[in-house]
Write a protein that holds these residues in place. Structure first.
Motif, PDB file in Angstrom:
ATOM      1  N   LEU A  79      29.498  35.436  16.543  1.00  0.00           N
ATOM      2  CA  LEU A  79      29.009  36.076  17.880  1.00  0.00           C
ATOM      3  C   LEU A  79      27.684  36.180  18.010  1.00  0.00           C
ATOM      4  N   ALA A  80      26.996  36.556  16.703  1.00  0.00           N
ATOM      5  CA  ALA A  80      25.547  36.693  16.388  1.00  0.00           C
ATOM      6  C   ALA A  80      25.128  35.212  16.724  1.00  0.00           C
ATOM      7  N   SER A  81      25.503  34.239  16.026  1.00  0.00           N
ATOM      8  CA  SER A  81      25.272  32.833  16.121  1.00  0.00           C
ATOM      9  C   SER A  81      25.188  32.115  17.456  1.00  0.00           C
ATOM     10  N   GLY A  82      26.368  32.552  18.175  1.00  0.00           N
ATOM     11  CA  GLY A  82      26.269  32.203  19.687  1.00  0.00           C
ATOM     12  C   GLY A  82      25.236  32.604  20.480  1.00  0.00           C
ATOM     13  N   LEU A  83      25.046  33.965  20.270  1.00  0.00           N
ATOM     14  CA  LEU A  83      24.291  34.707  20.874  1.00  0.00           C
ATOM     15  C   LEU A  83      22.657  34.298  20.840  1.00  0.00           C
ATOM     16  N   LYS A  84      22.438  33.925  19.629  1.00  0.00           N
ATOM     17  CA  LYS A  84      21.140  33.527  19.397  1.00  0.00           C
ATOM     18  C   LYS A  84      20.769  32.365  20.055  1.00  0.00           C
ATOM     19  N   VAL A  85      21.850  31.197  20.305  1.00  0.00           N
ATOM     20  CA  VAL A  85      21.700  30.149  20.929  1.00  0.00           C
ATOM     21  C   VAL A  85      21.190  30.557  22.341  1.00  0.00           C
TER      22      VAL A  85
END
Length: 592
Positions: free
Chosen positions: A576-582
């Protein structure tokens, strides 16, 4: 690991081995081989059409070739079954051990999970926003800013070397109109330092086109700097300095609004600088040398004729030779260049700076401009550059279902800053990606701030915060050592046996493929869609644990099981954090 790319590579390896044995022809074209999830989950985990596309060149029957390939795929680590279906499809079912290895991979990679080398460092220029520097940004500009910024981040994650660029349209008639409006505000700001009727007389003679309150501060700042020295002078004496000052003030305003949205550019290019350096003339000479410019008379526009239309010889670009509908004019009747002429020069400049991949994010009102610009890029770079234009449709602002139309500050529209001040950066950015860029989007202030499942940004943020809450609760119940990275990395993941747990792992394992596919298609909205789906699966598992004590994440009496489930929760938090960072949204740990 993009597991679908992995199995594509495995099929290529098998074909090479079979070719070496003489059972297949050498150098079979693998470019049309698709490896993807099957249409129905009951068919397995991975499906491929390899036998169907290779059968002809291999001079084999599709099912016979599928049976041959399936037998070799069955010997691949992680493949549990390999079945031939229909006319020659191959369906693979992967082992539980394979999926658990993906979970361990996520924990090891952290938020870098999904990073790809697909882009191979190829240079990409993403130009977005590029609003005329004549006033504050509106919500439509904000949508383009989010789409462009998220796309740039997505391409970076996929391995491209990305440059974010803003093009300042500071050379056309619009900025002259801005200067005249700023001059009016300047005269007003001077007050009793000039005759009382000076400002009124100027407005009567030259009505300013831009009347928003935002220019009041510009006029006051200009008065502070210049005093009354410009008042009453002929326009040719004050237009250039006032224009430069007003553009600078507007760009500072725009940059401040973008900073509030979390958008910062690597390069800011000036149209005026390009024109004054002779870039347009040089570009058109290049096109002329290639026989792509001529003097001609255009056919009248279809439909009702504009009042000012007249058939006259014009300097035209042969854009029809590159896929456009009609040839396009490059020079106005007064001898000045059209926007199209300077845009050709600007795109050539980007190409000469080393960008073979060009992406422009425009408002939907520029839709009729796409073909001619793509034709021009193809012509001026001799096919060396590829231009993709992402059109962003309008945003309809609502409040509890009622339209919101007017801004006190801008006078004619709702500014981006007003929306950001009300809902915040994260809400705005996420909601802008909940529809494809080419689809209209409704933004209801009431709905985007409510804490419910129907609000996608809340739903995803809540999943991340809930992960953090579970881990925090486990540390409180069983000690901080139970949630350490070392403990979770050493967890016995085989204790994860519930189908919902495995479904969650499979969804997370799809993230690398999602990143590559979205980057390849230039579609950052896919990230927001994926995050909503992943959050839904996590919330579902959390609810099952609430209803069934056997499925709770934290079971103090069974430390190995708790560690395995906490590893799963941490992995969800990571993806989730990886996607939100994008997409430029902060992964909050607690919702207020």
């Amino acid at each position: 690991m993009n597991l679908y790319r992995y199995f594509h590579g495995r099929i290529v390896e098998i074909c090479a081995a079979l070719a070496a044995d003489g059972r297949l022809p050498p150098d079979l074209d693998a470019s049309r081989i698709a490896v993807e999830p099957p249409r129905e989950a009951a068919h397995g985990d991975v499906a491929t059409n390899a036998a169907l596309v290779l059968a002809g060149p291999a001079k084999s029957k599709p099912r016979a070739l599928a049976t041959l390939l399936a037998g070799h795929l069955l010997s691949t680590d992680g493949v549990e079954t390999a079945e031939v279906a229909g006319p020659g499809f191959i369906n693979l079912r992967l082992s539980k051990a394979f999926w658990l290895a993906r979970l361990a991979e996520i924990l090891k990679a952290g938020v870098a999970y999904g990073d790809s080398t697909m882009g191979a460092g190829h240079k990409v220029n993403v130009e977005y926003v590029s609003a005329n520097p004549t006033g504050p940004l509106h919500v439509g500009h904000g949508r383009g800013a989010v789409v462009g910024d998220a796309l740039a981040s997505l391409l970076t994650k996929a391995g491209f070397a990305v440059t974010r660029e803003y093009y300042v349209n500071d050379a056309g008639g619009q900025v002259d109109k801005l200067a005249r409006a700023a001059y009016w505000r300047y005269l007003q700001a001077l007050g009793d330092r000039v005759a009382p009727d000076v400002a009124e007389r100027y407005v009567a003679e030259t009505p300013p086109e831009y009347g928003g309150d935002y220019l009041i501060a510009v006029g006051e700042a200009l008065a502070d700097r210049q005093g009354a020295g410009l008042a009453g002078r002929p326009e040719e004496q004050w237009l250039a300095p006032v224009r430069a000052f007003a553009v600078g003030e507007m760009m500072a305003l725009i940059e401040d609004d973008l900073k509030a949205l979390g958008v910062v550019f690597d390069v800011v290019s000036s149209e005026r600088a390009l024109v004054e350096a002779g870039g347009v003339e040089a570009t058109l000479r290049t096109l002329e040398e290639r026989g792509l410019i001529y003097t001609g008379v255009l056919e009248p526009p279809k439909g009702k004729l504009p009042d000012d239309w007249e058939p006259r010889p014009q300097t035209l670009f042969r854009s029809t030779g590159f896929g456009d509908d009609v040839d396009r004019p490059l020079q106005k009747s007064d001898g000045s260049w059209t926007y199209f002429a300077s845009d050709i020069a600007y795109h050539l400049d980007k190409y000469r700076r080393g960008f073979p991949i060009l992406i422009d994010v425009w408002g939907a009102d520029h839709g009729g401009y796409v073909k001619r610009m793509q034709a021009a890029v193809k012509a001026v770079t001799e096919g060396g550059a590829e231009l993709d234009v992402k059109l962003c449709q309008m945003v309809n602002l609502l409040d509890a279902g009622q339209p919101v139309r007017m801004s006190k500050r801008a006078g004619t529209y709702v500014t981006l800053r007003e929306v950001l001040d009300r809902v915040g950066r994260d809400v705005f950015r996420f909601i802008m990606l909940t529809r494809r860029n080419d689809a209209p989007l409704e933004f209801d202030f009431e709905k985007v701030t409510e804490q419910s499942r129907e609000n996608p940004v809340f739903y995803v943020q809540y999943a991340h915060a809930r992960c953090h809450s579970v881990i925090r609760h486990a540390a409180g119940e069983m000690g901080a050592n139970v949630t350490s990275d070392a403990a979770l990395a050493a967890a016995d993941l085989a204790r994860l046996t519930d189908p919902a747990e495995l479904d969650l792992i499979k969804a997370m394992a799809a993230w690398p493929r999602l990143v590559e596919g979205a980057a390849e298609a230039h579609e950052p909205h896919r990230i927001a869609f994926y995050l909503q789906d992943l959050a839904g699966l996590f919330h579902l598992l959390w609810t099952k644990g609430k209803d069934d004590a056997e499925l709770r994440f934290v079971t103090p009496a069974d430390r190995p099981l708790t560690l395995a489930r906490l590893a799963l929760v941490r992995a969800v938090q990571v993806v989730l954090a990886s996607g939100l960072k994008v997409i430029g949204v902060e992964p909050v740990e607690e919702l207020r």
